[in-house]
Design an enzyme around this catalytic site. Structure first.
Site, PDB file in Angstrom:
ATOM      1  N   ILE A   1       0.839  -1.203   0.000  1.00 30.72           N
ATOM      2  CA  ILE A   1       0.000   0.000   0.000  1.00 30.72           C
ATOM      3  C   ILE A   1       0.872   1.251   0.000  1.00 30.72           C
ATOM      4  CG2 ILE A   1      -1.640   1.326   1.368  1.00 30.72           C
ATOM      5  CD1 ILE A   1      -2.813  -1.363   2.303  1.00 30.72           C
ATOM      6  N   CYS A   2       0.592   2.135  -0.960  1.00 28.92           N
ATOM      7  CA  CYS A   2       1.287   3.421  -1.066  1.00 28.92           C
ATOM      8  C   CYS A   2       2.801   3.175  -1.128  1.00 28.92           C
ATOM      9  CB  CYS A   2       0.864   4.326   0.093  1.00 28.92           C
ATOM     10  SG  CYS A   2       1.431   6.027  -0.088  1.00 28.92           S
ATOM     11  N   GLN A   3       3.571   3.789  -0.241  1.00 28.27           N
ATOM     12  CA  GLN A   3       5.014   3.548  -0.247  1.00 28.27           C
ATOM     13  C   GLN A   3       5.300   2.060  -0.006  1.00 28.27           C
ATOM     14  OE1 GLN A   3       7.088   4.775   3.277  1.00 28.27           O
ATOM     15  NE2 GLN A   3       8.846   5.553   2.132  1.00 28.27           N
TER      16      GLN A   3
ATOM     17  N   GLY B   1       3.627  -0.254  -1.264  1.00 26.40           N
ATOM     18  CA  GLY B   1       3.494  -0.870  -2.584  1.00 26.40           C
ATOM     19  C   GLY B   1       4.796  -0.750  -3.350  1.00 26.40           C
TER      20      GLY B   1
END
Lengths: 356, 350
Positions: free
Chosen positions: A147-149, A151
């Site tokens: 998720i986000c960073q 990811g």
């Protein structure tokens, strides 16, 4: 043309009076509320190292998934956005679908973590966390949900350790860090990150929060609270609001060296897609990712613009690439009603189609 | 009409003041202290209680909104004549929105870790009390026993001047946002002159104002000029903080107090040692894994031999023992080869 503002003084006074009444009455509601809980899904710690904890999340039913999924969150903010409350929980939703869910809680870095590098985080902590889950399930590889960073980290990890990842799901994940609409990226281009980290050491959470607030200063710092007055007489809604506020400002500091690397290599030099990224001694080549990839982005994401995520398709090596455009923002993708209906079922279905 | 408007303003102001005081009393009861992280000194660690922090932020925002309402309501709303058709009246109305944007941004700055101004004043005061900030002119040649200290102070004064100049440019950009936002508000309002599209409440006007300001801000924030000024602002502030730290460390060293640099240096060494330890452990585990693999191979070989032995005993009833035995992989090994393999494996284990 008519007067666009036909508001008479009496009407304006009534409106302001109503606002003030709601505000005053809100005191009573706020008095009894206190701190709001989150992250209430039952869980068990299965691995700990320094400040990191790997949690095994427990659903009401035994998982039907053959392969467990590890949620890898960003270092900024906390992973509990995925389990904010019972009816707004990506984790619960995945468990309900039959997935076997683990998640990494990176903890709150302090001075002892000042020198942690991305190599320490990815080839150290994350690798050992994955090993622990693999061992527990007697498997060679598991699914990653970044998720986000987190990811971005999952992409790097998969490129470096492809044998340990069966399927990869990325959510609101930046891949191209230099798209023209990326405000965060724009702001750090002229920043002397060496001076920044050498001066501050670990990057204070409050400074990170300031940056996020400044992306939309009026909406995030004023309009939101003006709207809050409308729900002061609704304890349930107010609790949701306060819970979200708690999550937003419950932020860890950033380990200095990892922050320095992330800003330089990713934001300033965009090395992830240029193909010359190296973490520790290992090259990171997105072309090495041949696992099935499911990339979910949010169409109204002001932190990770859609183009920043969609760039993955061009650079990843897999032939099994799926994309999902979620109608919402960076936070709504976890907590909105639409997210509950769409995101977890889509992930579950995608994993099942790949025998996981 | 003028009397009505005056009465309205008086009523509103009294009402707003009363409401605000009630909230502040409540807030003070809750925390008993301000939540500004710099209020207790110039360190960064004085975090407020989460609930206190939320209330302070919320209330500051609501107070700014209250000011906005007051300005909007006092700016000529409800006039019987249409201000839209009188440019002077319209300008007067729009002028009421000159300050709220910058007030809001300044509010975020002053309550955050990025607000250097307050921190600078506190620091300067502390240094003056310690007799270390003599107000040395920047260009004066330094000499004498305090030469190094004079140079440090000059460097810091120069850095702070540089920061102030860049901050002025930054504030100038925010003012431009304000002006552009008001122009956009006027433009947006011009689209609300049709029946059914008129803005009929202060809240609706407020939302429109926010849209206009955010649009103008986003455009500025993504401009090349903003990028340069913002980067320069961050760098200038870090330069000031770095020089402050150096002077503070100098004082600490003189007093025998461990410094941040020393702690950092130790931390760096510890982390490097931890990495080396983990690598050594991983290598050790690799060797153990190789040993385990060898044991598995040998056990499989023994199992094969046992099976062969059992089979040969059965076969012996009908024919003599053959000199060769299979290893289960389609290849054959002689008894002497097996012995050699076993011995070499045992040797490796040592």
């Amino acid at each position: 043309m008519l007067n666009p503002l036909p508001i008479d003084p009496q009407q304006a006074f009534n409106e302001i009076a109503t606002f003030q009444r709601k505000l005053a009455a809100g005191l009573q509601t706020l008095r009894g509320l206190g701190e709001q809980d989150y992250a209430n899904t039952p869980r068990e710690a299965i691995y700990r190292e320094d400040k990191l904890t790997v949690w095994h999340m427990k659903g009401n039913h035994k998982p039907t998934a053959k392969v467990p999924t590890l949620i890898v969150y960003a270092l900024v903010n906390t992973v509990w956005m995925t389990d904010l409350q019972e009816d707004r929980s990506l984790v619960r939703n995945l468990l309900e679908q039959g997935e076997d869910v683990y998640l990494i809680d990176w903890g709150y870095p302090d001075g002892a973590d000042r020198w942690l590098t991305l190599d320490d985080y990815l080839n150290g902590y994350l690798d050992r966390a994955i090993d622990a889950i693999c061992k527990r399930h007697d498997l060679d590889a598991i699914n990653l949900l970044g998720i986000c960073q987190g990811g971005t980290f999952s992409l790097c990890y998969t490129a470096m350790h492809p044998e340990k990842v069966k399927n990869l799901v990325t959510m609101v994940t930046p891949v191209d860090f230099r798209t023209s609409d990326n405000m965060l990226s724009h702001w750090v281009q002229n920043m002397d990150v060496d001076l920044f980290v050498d001066t501050l050491g670990n990057i204070p959470a409050e400074l990170m929060n300031w940056v996020y607030l400044m992306l939309k200063p009026l909406r995030l710092n004023q309009q939101k609270y003006v709207s809050m007055v409308d729900i002061l007489d609704n304890p349930a809604e107010l609790k949701n609001f306060l819970r979200m506020e708690r999550w937003i400002f419950d932020s860890p500091d950033q380990a200095g060296e990892a922050f320095r690397e992330f800003i330089k290599e990713f934001f300033q030099q965009n090395k992830l897609i240029k193909g010359d990224l190296q973490i520790g001694k290992q090259p990171v080549d997105l072309g090495m990712i041949t696992q099935p990839v499911f990339n979910i982005y949010a169409t109204q994401d002001h932190l990770v613009p859609p183009d920043a995520s969609r760039a993955l398709q061009k650079h990843v090596g897999t032939t099994d690439y799926t994309e999902l455009a979620f109608k919402g923002g960076h936070i709504g993708i976890y907590v909105s009603g639409r997210a509950q209906r769409e995101v977890a079922p889509a992930i579950h279905q995608w994993l099942r189609q790949r025998g996981a | 009409m003028p009397d009505q408007a005056n009465e309205f303003m008086k009523d509103y102001q009294a009402f707003a003041q009363q409401s605000w005081e009630t909230w502040m009393r409540y807030l003070q009861q809750q925390s008993g202290q301000p939540s500004n992280p710099f209020a207790a000194g110039f360190g960064m660690g004085a975090a407020a209680m989460p609930q206190d922090d939320l209330l302070t932020r919320s209330l500051a925002s609501l107070k700014t909104y209250g000011n906005w309402l007051q300005q909007a309501a006092g700016a000529g709303l409800g006039q019987t004549t249409n201000p839209w058709q009188q440019p002077a009246a319209m300008q007067s109305f729009l002028a009421a929105f000159n300050q709220p944007f910058t007030q809001t941004v300044a509010g975020i700055d002053s309550a955050s870790a990025f607000g250097l101004d307050h921190q600078w004043q506190t620091w300067l005061q502390a240094m003056q009390q310690a007799g270390m900030a003599g107000g040395m002119p920047n260009q004066m040649a330094a000499f004498g026993i305090t030469r190094e200290m004079q140079l440090d102070q000059q460097a810091l004064a120069t850095a702070m001047q540089n920061y102030a100049q860049i901050n002025a440019r930054y504030q100038g950009l925010l003012q431009k946002v304000n002006a552009e936002g008001i122009a956009r508000l006027q433009q947006l309002l011009s689209q609300h002159g049709e029946p059914g599209k008129q803005v009929e409440s202060l809240k609706a006007l407020y939302d429109l104002w926010v849209d206009a300001m955010e649009e103008a801000y986003a455009e500025m924030a993504l401009s090349q000029e903003f990028r340069e000024v913002f980067g320069a602002l961050v760098n200038a502030q870090m330069q000031v903080r770095k020089l402050q730290q150096q002077q503070t460390e100098q004082m600490c060293r003189e007093l025998g107090i461990p410094t941040r640099s020393e702690v950092d240096s130790l931390g760096k060494r510890v982390q490097q040692l931890r990495r080396e330890l983990k690598e050594a452990q991983a290598r050790g585990q690799g060797e153990t894994a190789a040993d385990d693999s060898l044991v598995d191979t040998l056990q499989a070989e023994i199992a094969t031999l046992k099976r062969e032995l059992a089979a040969s005993k059965t076969t012996a009833k009908v024919r003599p023992i053959e000199s060769k035995a299979g290893n289960g992989n389609g290849k054959t090994v002689t008894p002497s080869q097996r012995t050699k393999a076993t011995r070499s494996a045992a040797g490796k284990r040592k």
